[in-house]
Design a protein around this motif. Structure first.
Motif, short mmCIF file in Angstrom:
data_model
loop_
_atom_site.label_atom_id
_atom_site.label_comp_id
_atom_site.label_asym_id
_atom_site.label_seq_id
_atom_site.Cartn_x
_atom_site.Cartn_y
_atom_site.Cartn_z
N PHE A 1 64.26 38.38 54.30
CA PHE A 1 64.50 37.71 55.57
C PHE A 1 64.97 36.26 55.43
N THR A 2 65.68 35.96 54.37
CA THR A 2 66.16 34.60 54.21
C THR A 2 67.58 34.62 53.67
N SER A 3 68.35 33.66 54.09
CA SER A 3 69.72 33.55 53.58
C SER A 3 69.81 32.49 52.48
N SER A 4 68.67 31.92 52.14
CA SER A 4 68.63 30.86 51.14
C SER A 4 68.87 31.42 49.74
N ASN A 5 69.74 30.76 48.98
CA ASN A 5 69.98 31.15 47.60
C ASN A 5 68.88 30.63 46.69
N GLU A 6 68.06 29.71 47.21
CA GLU A 6 66.99 29.12 46.41
C GLU A 6 65.96 30.16 46.01
N HIS A 7 65.71 31.11 46.87
CA HIS A 7 64.73 32.17 46.59
C HIS A 7 65.46 33.50 46.51
N SER A 8 66.11 33.72 45.39
CA SER A 8 66.93 34.93 45.27
C SER A 8 66.12 36.15 44.88
N SER A 9 64.86 35.95 44.49
CA SER A 9 64.08 37.09 44.03
C SER A 9 62.63 36.96 44.45
N ASN A 10 62.07 38.06 44.90
CA ASN A 10 60.64 38.10 45.19
C ASN A 10 59.83 38.11 43.90
N ASN A 11 60.41 38.62 42.84
CA ASN A 11 59.68 38.82 41.58
C ASN A 11 60.03 37.80 40.51
N GLU A 12 60.94 36.88 40.80
CA GLU A 12 61.45 35.98 39.78
C GLU A 12 60.35 35.15 39.12
N HIS A 13 59.51 34.52 39.90
CA HIS A 13 58.45 33.67 39.33
C HIS A 13 57.43 34.50 38.57
N LYS B 1 57.88 37.41 37.06
CA LYS B 1 58.47 37.89 35.82
C LYS B 1 58.58 36.75 34.80
N HIS B 2 58.95 35.57 35.26
CA HIS B 2 59.06 34.42 34.36
C HIS B 2 57.69 34.09 33.75
N ASN B 3 56.66 34.08 34.57
CA ASN B 3 55.31 33.77 34.08
C ASN B 3 54.83 34.81 33.07
N ILE B 4 55.11 36.07 33.34
CA ILE B 4 54.72 37.13 32.41
C ILE B 4 55.45 36.95 31.08
N ALA B 5 56.75 36.67 31.15
CA ALA B 5 57.54 36.48 29.92
C ALA B 5 57.03 35.28 29.12
N GLN B 6 56.68 34.19 29.79
CA GLN B 6 56.17 33.01 29.09
C GLN B 6 54.83 33.28 28.43
N LYS B 7 53.95 34.03 29.11
CA LYS B 7 52.66 34.37 28.52
C LYS B 7 52.84 35.24 27.28
N GLU B 8 53.76 36.21 27.34
CA GLU B 8 54.01 37.07 26.20
C GLU B 8 54.59 36.27 25.03
N LEU B 9 55.52 35.36 25.32
CA LEU B 9 56.11 34.54 24.27
C LEU B 9 55.07 33.62 23.63
N ASN B 10 54.19 33.04 24.45
CA ASN B 10 53.12 32.19 23.93
C ASN B 10 52.16 33.00 23.05
N GLU B 11 51.87 34.23 23.42
CA GLU B 11 51.01 35.10 22.61
C GLU B 11 51.68 35.40 21.27
N TYR B 12 52.96 35.69 21.29
CA TYR B 12 53.74 35.95 20.08
C TYR B 12 53.70 34.73 19.16
N PHE B 13 53.94 33.55 19.71
CA PHE B 13 53.91 32.33 18.92
C PHE B 13 52.51 32.06 18.36
N ARG B 14 51.47 32.36 19.12
CA ARG B 14 50.10 32.16 18.65
C ARG B 14 49.79 33.07 17.46
N ILE B 15 50.24 34.30 17.54
CA ILE B 15 50.06 35.24 16.43
C ILE B 15 50.75 34.71 15.17
N LEU B 16 51.98 34.23 15.33
CA LEU B 16 52.74 33.73 14.18
C LEU B 16 52.13 32.45 13.63
#
Length: 146
Positions: free
Chosen positions: A54-66, A68-83
């Motif tokens: 319900f928005t025409s704003s390009n600022e919020h192009s995805s309901n899942n963007e934030h 997904k980004h947070n999940i990816a960052q947590k996984e990358l941090n876990e990978y780096f911690r293991i290494l």
């Protein structure tokens, strides 16, 4: 008593896996393969296309963007911690591989106080076979320690 632990290590890494290669007594030995917890494609059950309704704003192009980004960052941090845990006992660390994840990991190591007195080097390489991987680490350390 002679120390049997190598102080030099090569770490080939990309987002999907890492390979640890020790360099000791002039020889390179593959020690461990580490699978990354980072998932490249996130699939959430029942998920539809990534647009807001319900928005025409390009600022919020995805309901899942934030999310997904947070999940990816947590996984990358876990990978780096293991290494980090795998490399903590080494003094000379060579990080190599394709892409930018090796620089991201080097930057994280530089911020970590326990790695402040360790020697870090970053090199670019393609995907390598096991023999090429061993030769890369062996050649690198032989050239740096004539």
């Amino acid at each position: 008593m002679k120390n049997n632990h190598a102080s030099q290590v090569g770490l080939w890494m990309d987002h999907s896996k890492a390979q640890v290669v020790e360099f000791k007594n002039g020889e390179a030995v593959l020690v461990e393969n580490i699978d990354s917890p980072v998932e490249t494609i996130k699939r959430i059950e029942g998920e539809v296309k990534d647009t807001t309704r319900f928005t025409s704003s390009n600022e919020h192009s995805s309901n899942n963007e934030h999310k997904k980004h947070n999940i990816a960052q947590k996984e990358l941090n876990e990978y780096f911690r293991i290494l980090e845990n795998k490399l903590a006992s080494y003094d000379d660390i060579l990080i190599f591989g394709p892409g930018v994840v090796k620089e991201q990991f080097r930057n994280r190591l530089r911020e970590n106080k326990s790695f402040s007195d360790k020697w870090l080097s970053v090199q670019t390489s393609d995907k390598l076979t096991v023999n090429q991987l061993l030769a890369f680490v062996r050649d690198f350390y032989k050239e740096s320690n004539p």
